[in-house]
Scaffold this active site. Sequence first.
Site, PDB file in Angstrom:
ATOM      1  N   TYR A 123     -10.179  -1.108  -0.585  1.00 36.29           N
ATOM      2  CA  TYR A 123      -8.941  -0.606  -1.164  1.00 36.29           C
ATOM      3  C   TYR A 123      -9.087   0.886  -1.495  1.00 36.29           C
ATOM      4  O   TYR A 123      -8.234   1.714  -1.155  1.00 36.29           O
ATOM      5  CB  TYR A 123      -8.622  -1.419  -2.425  1.00 36.29           C
ATOM      6  CG  TYR A 123      -7.266  -1.156  -3.026  1.00 36.29           C
ATOM      7  CD1 TYR A 123      -6.199  -2.008  -2.764  1.00 36.29           C
ATOM      8  CD2 TYR A 123      -7.051  -0.077  -3.871  1.00 36.29           C
ATOM      9  CE1 TYR A 123      -4.963  -1.783  -3.328  1.00 36.29           C
ATOM     10  CE2 TYR A 123      -5.817   0.164  -4.433  1.00 36.29           C
ATOM     11  CZ  TYR A 123      -4.772  -0.701  -4.167  1.00 36.29           C
ATOM     12  OH  TYR A 123      -3.547  -0.468  -4.722  1.00 36.29           O
ATOM     13  N   SER A 180     -10.794 -17.225 -22.506  1.00 39.64           N
ATOM     14  CA  SER A 180      -9.856 -17.646 -21.469  1.00 39.64           C
ATOM     15  C   SER A 180     -10.202 -19.043 -21.003  1.00 39.64           C
ATOM     16  O   SER A 180     -11.386 -19.368 -20.811  1.00 39.64           O
ATOM     17  CB  SER A 180      -9.940 -16.678 -20.281  1.00 39.64           C
ATOM     18  OG  SER A 180      -9.307 -17.245 -19.144  1.00 39.64           O
ATOM     19  N   HIS A 191       0.843  -1.208   0.000  1.00 37.97           N
ATOM     20  CA  HIS A 191       0.000   0.000   0.000  1.00 37.97           C
ATOM     21  C   HIS A 191       0.877   1.257   0.000  1.00 37.97           C
ATOM     22  O   HIS A 191       0.491   2.282   0.554  1.00 37.97           O
ATOM     23  CB  HIS A 191      -0.971   0.000   1.195  1.00 37.97           C
ATOM     24  CG  HIS A 191      -2.104  -0.969   1.021  1.00 37.97           C
ATOM     25  ND1 HIS A 191      -3.220  -0.690   0.269  1.00 37.97           N
ATOM     26  CD2 HIS A 191      -2.276  -2.234   1.480  1.00 37.97           C
ATOM     27  CE1 HIS A 191      -4.053  -1.735   0.290  1.00 37.97           C
ATOM     28  NE2 HIS A 191      -3.497  -2.680   1.011  1.00 37.97           N
ATOM     29  N   SER A 215      -2.870 -11.831 -10.831  1.00 40.22           N
ATOM     30  CA  SER A 215      -3.287 -12.410 -12.117  1.00 40.22           C
ATOM     31  C   SER A 215      -3.799 -11.321 -13.044  1.00 40.22           C
ATOM     32  O   SER A 215      -3.687 -11.447 -14.268  1.00 40.22           O
ATOM     33  CB  SER A 215      -4.369 -13.468 -11.901  1.00 40.22           C
ATOM     34  OG  SER A 215      -5.579 -12.877 -11.455  1.00 40.22           O
ATOM     35  N   ASP A 250       2.078  -3.731  -9.664  1.00 41.39           N
ATOM     36  CA  ASP A 250       1.895  -5.057 -10.270  1.00 41.39           C
ATOM     37  C   ASP A 250       2.367  -5.093 -11.720  1.00 41.39           C
ATOM     38  O   ASP A 250       3.042  -6.031 -12.155  1.00 41.39           O
ATOM     39  CB  ASP A 250       0.417  -5.460 -10.219  1.00 41.39           C
ATOM     40  CG  ASP A 250      -0.134  -5.474  -8.808  1.00 41.39           C
ATOM     41  OD1 ASP A 250       0.656  -5.344  -7.853  1.00 41.39           O
ATOM     42  OD2 ASP A 250      -1.367  -5.600  -8.667  1.00 41.39           O
TER      43      ASP A 250
HETATM   44  P1  ADP Z   1      -5.279 -10.703  -8.507  1.00 44.89           P
HETATM   45  O1  ADP Z   1      -4.742  -9.742  -9.501  1.00 44.89           O
HETATM   46  O2  ADP Z   1      -4.618 -10.587  -7.199  1.00 44.89           O
HETATM   47  O3  ADP Z   1      -5.263 -12.111  -8.989  1.00 44.89           O
HETATM   48  P2  ADP Z   1      -7.651  -9.186  -9.042  1.00 44.89           P
HETATM   49  O4  ADP Z   1      -8.982  -9.134  -8.393  1.00 44.89           O
HETATM   50  O5  ADP Z   1      -6.891  -7.948  -9.214  1.00 44.89           O
HETATM   51  O6  ADP Z   1      -6.811 -10.298  -8.277  1.00 44.89           O
HETATM   52  O7  ADP Z   1      -7.810  -9.792 -10.505  1.00 44.89           O
HETATM   53  C1  ADP Z   1      -8.472 -11.011 -10.723  1.00 44.89           C
HETATM   54  C2  ADP Z   1      -9.397 -10.849 -11.939  1.00 44.89           C
HETATM   55  O8  ADP Z   1      -8.599 -10.709 -13.124  1.00 44.89           O
HETATM   56  C3  ADP Z   1     -10.258 -12.058 -12.191  1.00 44.89           C
HETATM   57  O9  ADP Z   1     -11.446 -12.026 -11.429  1.00 44.89           O
HETATM   58  C4  ADP Z   1     -10.543 -11.927 -13.683  1.00 44.89           C
HETATM   59  O10 ADP Z   1     -11.541 -10.948 -13.911  1.00 44.89           O
HETATM   60  C5  ADP Z   1      -9.231 -11.361 -14.216  1.00 44.89           C
HETATM   61  N1  ADP Z   1      -8.319 -12.428 -14.672  1.00 44.89           N
HETATM   62  C6  ADP Z   1      -7.085 -12.669 -14.218  1.00 44.89           C
HETATM   63  N2  ADP Z   1      -6.511 -13.706 -14.875  1.00 44.89           N
HETATM   64  C7  ADP Z   1      -7.412 -14.133 -15.774  1.00 44.89           C
HETATM   65  C8  ADP Z   1      -7.426 -15.177 -16.767  1.00 44.89           C
HETATM   66  N3  ADP Z   1      -6.383 -16.006 -16.930  1.00 44.89           N
HETATM   67  N4  ADP Z   1      -8.534 -15.303 -17.508  1.00 44.89           N
HETATM   68  C9  ADP Z   1      -9.578 -14.481 -17.346  1.00 44.89           C
HETATM   69  N5  ADP Z   1      -9.635 -13.494 -16.440  1.00 44.89           N
HETATM   70  C10 ADP Z   1      -8.570 -13.312 -15.661  1.00 44.89           C
HETATM   71 MG    MG Z   2      -4.878  -7.645  -9.385  1.00 45.17          MG
END
Ligand code: ADP
Ligand code: MG
Length: 394
Positions: free
Chosen positions: A235, A74, A41, A133, A183
């Site tokens: 957040y 995806s 943060h 992710s 990130d």
């Molecule tokens: P983090 O980034 O910590 O994993 P976030 O809430 O920021 O969590 O992001 C997660 C979101 O990103 C998922 O709910 C989806 O909407 C999207 N996402 C991430 N990776 C994928 C993927 N491989 N396929 C589809 N959507 C994805």
């Molecule tokens: Mg994220």
Amino acid sequence: MSERDGVEVVDSVTAAFGRTYGAAPTGVWSAPGRVNLIGEHTDYNGGLCLPIALPHRTYAAVSRRDDDVLRIASVQQDGIVEVALGDVSPGQPGGWGAYVAGVLWALRRDGLDVGGLDVLVDSTVPLGSGLSSSAALECAVAAAASDLFGLDLLGSRSGRARLAARCVEAENVIAGAPTGGMDQSASLLCDERAALLLDCRSGETRQVPFDLDAAGHVLLVTDTKAEHALVDGQYAARRDACEQAARDLGVETLREVDPAALGAALQRLGSDEVRRRVRHVVTEIERVGQAVAALEAGDLDEVGRLFDASHASLRDDYEVSCDELDVATETARSKGALGARMTGGGFGGSCIAIVAAEDVEPVSTAIAEAFASHGFAAPVSFAVTASGPAARNR
Ligand code: ADP
Ligand code: MG
């Protein structure tokens, strides 16, 4: 390490692209998730953070189209999202497609000549576990767009930083998640066996050696599987509180608050809650500098102490931890970890611990047992090494 290796996923995502779109993709690009070693943060406060890239990556098989249509599928989601680039705007497309469409929207807004794509993604980064992710997805697509539209932004650090900035805009504006810049910078700029010291005020970056193997230790990540949704109000509320506190103190960002004069600054703030938020940010930025010095001196014990102090600050002052993260970190410490802390935005997600290589099994088992006895969902623990940035795989 991830349960599926990179070559396997490159093959399977290529095959899935063929089944979905009826032709082979032009190429496959990938980008890593990250864990932040320390400096949580702090990014949206102009501060310092210290992420490493994970071996876990998001892979995008991509081809150019002759029109302005973007089609995205995806392995982790149902259906195909289809949108004309000219229609991309906040909330359009909704859901996960926003992270992909937002990247092309931001590149276009930056004056870069990008058109339609067919995209199929698959990922070994757990979704929504605080391992980023979302940035891995954005950066894999940004890398593909750079190569396929001849933008030539992957070849230099400044080009990569520009791509990272566009990915941040995609997440902030189109996906509507008010995250800082850590990130995306991690995913595009981290090197193997190094952590990335990122100065979020100047944008400057520096590689800091991070190779625990040599010292007989590993970085153990525990995905707590606890609920975590950054796109909720918590957040944004923390971010708003910091921005308001900076205005009250007459500074651009909390980075300007001198740690030596923190006491006096806190006295000028109106509520105990805001004082604690500011104290976290200012002390956490200071801890990043101390952690870099300790890593450079090979003093892992000190790095561990800083992890513990960071966790306590996030738990007590910033109030973004949760029971699962507290139990995981306390258990790791009680089983001999040099230090442990939550990583990522918090409210669930993952924690990291520095443990001796021979203690990986006992620490992982102890965390799983502690979770079971608290009635929490089963966690997943894995050791990680600092891995490489977004790149073309095929
Ligand atoms: P983090 O980034 O910590 O994993 P976030 O809430 O920021 O969590 O992001 C997660 C979101 O990103 C998922 O709910 C989806 O909407 C999207 N996402 C991430 N990776 C994928 C993927 N491989 N396929 C589809 N959507 C994805
Ligand atoms: Mg994220």
